[in-house]
Write an enzyme that holds these catalytic residues in place. Structure first.
Site, PDB file in Angstrom:
ATOM      1  N   ASP A  86       0.858  -1.172   0.000  1.00 44.75           N
ATOM      2  CA  ASP A  86       0.000   0.000   0.000  1.00 44.75           C
ATOM      3  C   ASP A  86       0.899   1.227   0.000  1.00 44.75           C
ATOM      4  O   ASP A  86       2.086   1.155   0.303  1.00 44.75           O
ATOM      5  CB  ASP A  86      -0.917  -0.030   1.216  1.00 44.75           C
ATOM      6  CG  ASP A  86      -2.130   0.867   1.042  1.00 44.75           C
ATOM      7  OD1 ASP A  86      -2.236   1.509  -0.012  1.00 44.75           O
ATOM      8  OD2 ASP A  86      -2.953   0.931   1.973  1.00 44.75           O
ATOM      9  N   ASP A 121      -3.404   7.284  -4.077  1.00 43.29           N
ATOM     10  CA  ASP A 121      -4.692   7.819  -4.511  1.00 43.29           C
ATOM     11  C   ASP A 121      -5.259   8.771  -3.464  1.00 43.29           C
ATOM     12  O   ASP A 121      -4.715   8.923  -2.380  1.00 43.29           O
ATOM     13  CB  ASP A 121      -5.679   6.672  -4.775  1.00 43.29           C
ATOM     14  CG  ASP A 121      -5.814   5.742  -3.572  1.00 43.29           C
ATOM     15  OD1 ASP A 121      -4.781   5.280  -3.054  1.00 43.29           O
ATOM     16  OD2 ASP A 121      -6.950   5.478  -3.141  1.00 43.29           O
TER      17      ASP A 121
END
Length: 625
Positions: A86, A121
Site C-alpha cells: 500500500d 490515490d
C-alpha cells in the site's frame, strides 16, 4: 486474470505475479513490518497465498527502508510469495498529508521489489461533498497516468465516495491499471453500512475491466465476504485478525466474541485441544497475541474455503441468502442487492435447486426472468387461462383434462407456481421444477400478481373443464419446446415444426431429443433448457438476425473450432452483448458463417474483456455435420 468457475459475478480464478500465482477469491493478511511475528510457514499452513504490507511505513522508518532497498521487501517481512504494498493513502486519511508524493512512493515500491504496487490515490470519505469526491476521482486518475507502466502490476484504486455515477466513472478511468482495488470503504464497513457497500461494489465492478482482479480495500471481516464475492470482489486484505487479537477478541465467520466469554475453541481452530481460553488469558501478551492471530486468520480462511466450495457447487447465492439473516445490516444489504439488475451476469441455470424462502425470493434473477417472459407471453391479445396449483398432478402438473383444453384452444395457459403464474410450457424449465419450497405462501402477493397480469391482458379467467374445443389444433409437446426456445434465445419465431419428431424418456415421460428426419436438432437437458446440435445451430443461424446468440471469432480460430475444439477468449472478435452465461451460442465468422455450437462460459457483457481461458465450450463443429 483467468477464470475457472463462476456463479453470478463470483469467480474462482488465477492471477499471476512475479512471485507466483494467486487463486481467487482470497485474503491478503496485512503484515506490519514493525510487528511481524507470524512465520511464512504458519501463514501458508492456514491458506495464505499473498500478503500486503505498507510501503509508507517502510520508507519512513530508516532501518526498514535501508533493509528493504538492500534485500527487498520479501526478505524484509520473510515471505516468499506475492506481496502487495500500500502507498500510505489510508495514513493520509487518518493523520493528514504524508511527506511523500505519488511518483516517489511508487518508485520506492518498485525499488523494493513489490509484486503489486499501489498509487498514492485520494481517499474519499462517505461525508465528502459531490465536488470533493469528483475532484478526488480525477486527481487519482491523473496520478495513475503519471506512473502506469506495462512492466509493473499497478493497483489503481476506484474512488468516488457514495456517489454511484462517480464510482462508475472512476471504475472506467482506473481500468487502465492492471489491478483494481475499491477504496474509501473502511468507514462504511466500520459503521455496518453494508447496503451502501453493495451499491459501491456493483457500480465499481460493472463498469471496470472484468479481466482484472477486484480488491476490496480494508474488507477484512468474514461477515461480508460472501456478499462481496457474489458481487464480483476477488481479493480482500485484513488487519482485523491482529486488531481483534490485541483486544482479546476471538473471530468467527459470523462475528467476534470476547476471549473471557467463551468456554472452548472450536474444533477447526489451531488452538483446539492445545490451549483453553483460561490458559490463553493467563499467557504473556506476546504469546496470546500470536495464538489469537493464528485463530483469527484460520476463521477468515475457513470462510474463503466455504465460499469457493459454494461457487463450485453453484450455491453461493443461497449462502448469501442464509447469511443475510445473521444481522439486520446484512439483510438491508441483501435487499439492496436484489434491487439491482444483475440478470445479464447470471447463468441460464445452476447446478443447485432454487430455494424459495419468502416474498424476497420473487426478486431472484431466475424468477425475474420468468416474470418478464410471462409478460411477453400473454401480450398477444389471446385469452389467458390461469391453472391453480391445486389442480396439479403430483410430479407432473399437466393433467389429461388440462392437456385437452390446451390442445383444443389457442389460449395462453399459465400455471400457478409459488403464488405467481407462469407459462405452463415451462413446467420443467429451471427453476420451476428445480425448486425447494418453504411452503410459506403470500396471498396478497398472489392477488397483486393477478392484477398485474390483467393490466397486460384483461381477458383472463381461471381454468374449469368447460374450457375446451371440439378438435385438436395444437400439440402441447411441440408448443413446449418452442416456448423453451423463445425463453432461451429471446426469439419470437418457432424453431421447431409439427413434423419434427419428439423422443421422450420411457422412464419419466420427459422430452429428450427433437429430430428432423434423422438429424437431431436439440436435446432437452435436465434443467429443461435445450442443447443445440450443429444441425440445430445451422437452423438457428439461418433464423436469428446477426449477431444475436453468436460469438464471432477469427478465421484461424474458426477452422479449429469447426473441428469441435473450444473457443479461447483471445480469438473472440465480437459477440452478442445479450448472451447469458451458460447458454448455447453459435460460433461464427464476421460474415456469419457457422463454425460450431457450444455454451458460453461468461455473459456477452464480460466476454470482450478476458484474454485467457475458454470463452465457449464447443459441443459440435460444422465439420461433423
Amino acid at each position: 486474470m483467468q477464470m475457472f468457475f463462476r456463479e453470478g459475478l463470483a469467480r474462482i480464478g488465477k492471477f499471476s505475479t512475479p512471485h507466483g500465482d494467486i487463486e481467487t477469491p482470497t485474503v491478503m493478511p496485512v503484515i506490519n513490518p514493525n510487528l511481524n511475528f507470524l512465520t511464512k510457514e504458519e501463514l501458508k499452513s492456514i491458506g495464505v497465498q499473498a500478503v500486503i504490507t505498507n510501503s509508507y511505513i517502510i520508507k519512513r522508518t530508516a532501518s526498514l527502508e535501508q533493509d528493504a532497498l538492500k534485500h527487498g521487501v520479501h526478505r524484509l517481512i520473510n515471505f516468499d510469495g506475492p506481496i502487495m504494498t500500500d502507498s500510505g493513502t489510508f495514513q493520509s486519511y487518518v493523520y493528514g498529508d504524508i511527506e511523500y508524493g505519488n511518483k516517489e512512493i511508487v518508485q520506492f515500491q518498485k525499488d523494493i521489489g513489490s509484486d503489486i504496487i499501489t498509487i498514492l490515490d485520494i481517499f474519499t470519505k462517505p461525508q465528502d461533498s459531490y465536488e470533493q469526491a469528483k475532484a478526488a476521482v480525477y486527481e487519482t486518475s491523473r496520478r495513475l497516468q503519471e506512473v502506469n507502466t506495462p512492466d509493473s502490476i499497478i493497483a489503481g484504486p476506484i474512488q468516488g465516495s457514495i456517489y454511484p455515477d462517480l464510482r462508475r466513472e472512476s471504475a472506467r478511468l482506473m481500468s487502465e491499471a492492471s489491478y483494481l482495488p475499491i477504496g474509501g470503504v473502511v468507514p462504511l464497513l466500520e459503521s455496518y453500512r453494508y447496503n451502501d457497500l453493495v451499491n459501491i461494489i456493483i457500480n465499481s465492478k460493472l463498469n471496470s475491466d472484468f479481466s482484472k482482479p477486484v480488491h476490496l480495500f480494508g474488507g477484512g471481516h468474514p461477515m461480508f465476504f460472501a456478499f462481496s464475492v457474489l458481487l464480483g470482489v476477488d481479493i480482500f486484505d485484513s488487519a482485523s485478525y491482529i486488531k481483534y487479537a490485541k483486544d482479546n477478541r476471538v473471530l468467527y465467520t459470523e462475528g467476534t466474541r470476547n476471549l473471557k466469554e467463551i468456554r472452548d475453541f472450536p474444533e477447526w481452530s489451531p488452538l483446539f485441544n492445545k490451549y483453553s481460553p483460561v490458559e490463553l488469558i493467563k499467557a504473556d501478551e506476546k504469546t496470546r497475541l500470536k495464538l489469537l492471530s493464528l485463530h483469527n486468520l484460520k476463521a477468515i480462511f475457513n470462510e474463503i474455503t466455504e465460499i469457493k466450495e459454494r461457487i463450485y457447487e453453484n450455491t453461493l447465492y443461497q449462502y448469501v441468502e442464509e447469511k443475510s439473516m445473521a444481522h439486520p445490516a446484512l439483510y438491508r444489504a441483501y435487499l439492496e442487492m436484489l434491487d439491482h439488475n444483475l440478470e445479464p451476469f447470471w447463468n441460464i441455470s445452476l447446478k443447485s435447486p432454487l430455494y424459495f424462502f419468502n416474498s424476497s425470493t420473487y426478486k431472484n434473477t431466475f424468477i425475474k426472468r420468468l416474470v418478464k417472459f410471462t409478460e411477453d407471453y400473454i401480450s398477444n391479445g389471446k385469452k389467458t387461462v390461469l391453472v391453480s396449483y391445486r389442480q396439479w398432478r403430483h410430479g407432473f402438473p399437466v393433467s389429461d383434462d388440462i392437456l385437452r383444453s390446451y390442445e383444443t384452444t389457442d389460449y395462453n395457459f399459465l400455471i400457478e407456481w409459488n403464488d405467481i403464474f407462469i407459462p405452463m410450457e415451462l413446467e420443467n424449465t429451471y427453476p420451476v421444477s428445480q425448486m425447494v419450497p418453504s411452503g410459506v405462501l403470500d396471498k396478497i402477493y398472489r392477488d397483486d400478481y393477478i392484477a398485474w397480469l390483467k393490466s397486460i391482458n384483461n381477458d383472463i379467467s381461471f381454468y374449469d373443464p368447460s374450457i375446451t374445443g371440439s378438435e385438436k389444433i395444437r400439440n402441447y409437446s411441440h408448443s413446449k419446446i418452442n416456448e423453451v426456445f423463445h425463453l432461451q434465445f429471446k426469439a419470437r419465431k418457432n424453431l421447431f415444426v409439427n413434423s419434427d419428431k419428439i423422443i421422450k424418456s420411457k422412464a419419466t415421460g420427459h422430452i429428450r431429443n427433437i429430430k428432423r428426419g434423422e438429424k437431431i436438432i436439440a436435446t432437452m437437458r435436465n434443467d429443461g433448457f435445450l442443447t443445440l446440435s450443429i444441425y440445430g445451430g445451422k437452423l438457428l443461424n439461418d433464423m436469428l438476425d446477426f449477431p444475436a446468440s453468436r460469438v464471432i471469432v477469427t478465421d484461424d480460430s474458426g477452422e479449429f473450432n469447426s473441428q469441435g475444439y473450444n473457443v479461447f477468449f483471445k480469438f473472440v472478435e465480437d459477440c452478442d452483448r445479450e448472451i447469458i452465461a451458460g447458454n448455447d451460442v453459435m460460433v461464427t465468422s464476421a460474415s456469419g458463417d457457422l463454425y460450431a455450437v457450444g455454451h458460453a462460459t461468461v455473459s456477452g457483457k464480460e466476454m470482450g474483456f478476458y484474454r485467457n481461458g475458454i470463452a465457449v465450450k464447443v459441443h459440435e463443429g460444422i465439420n461433423k455435420l
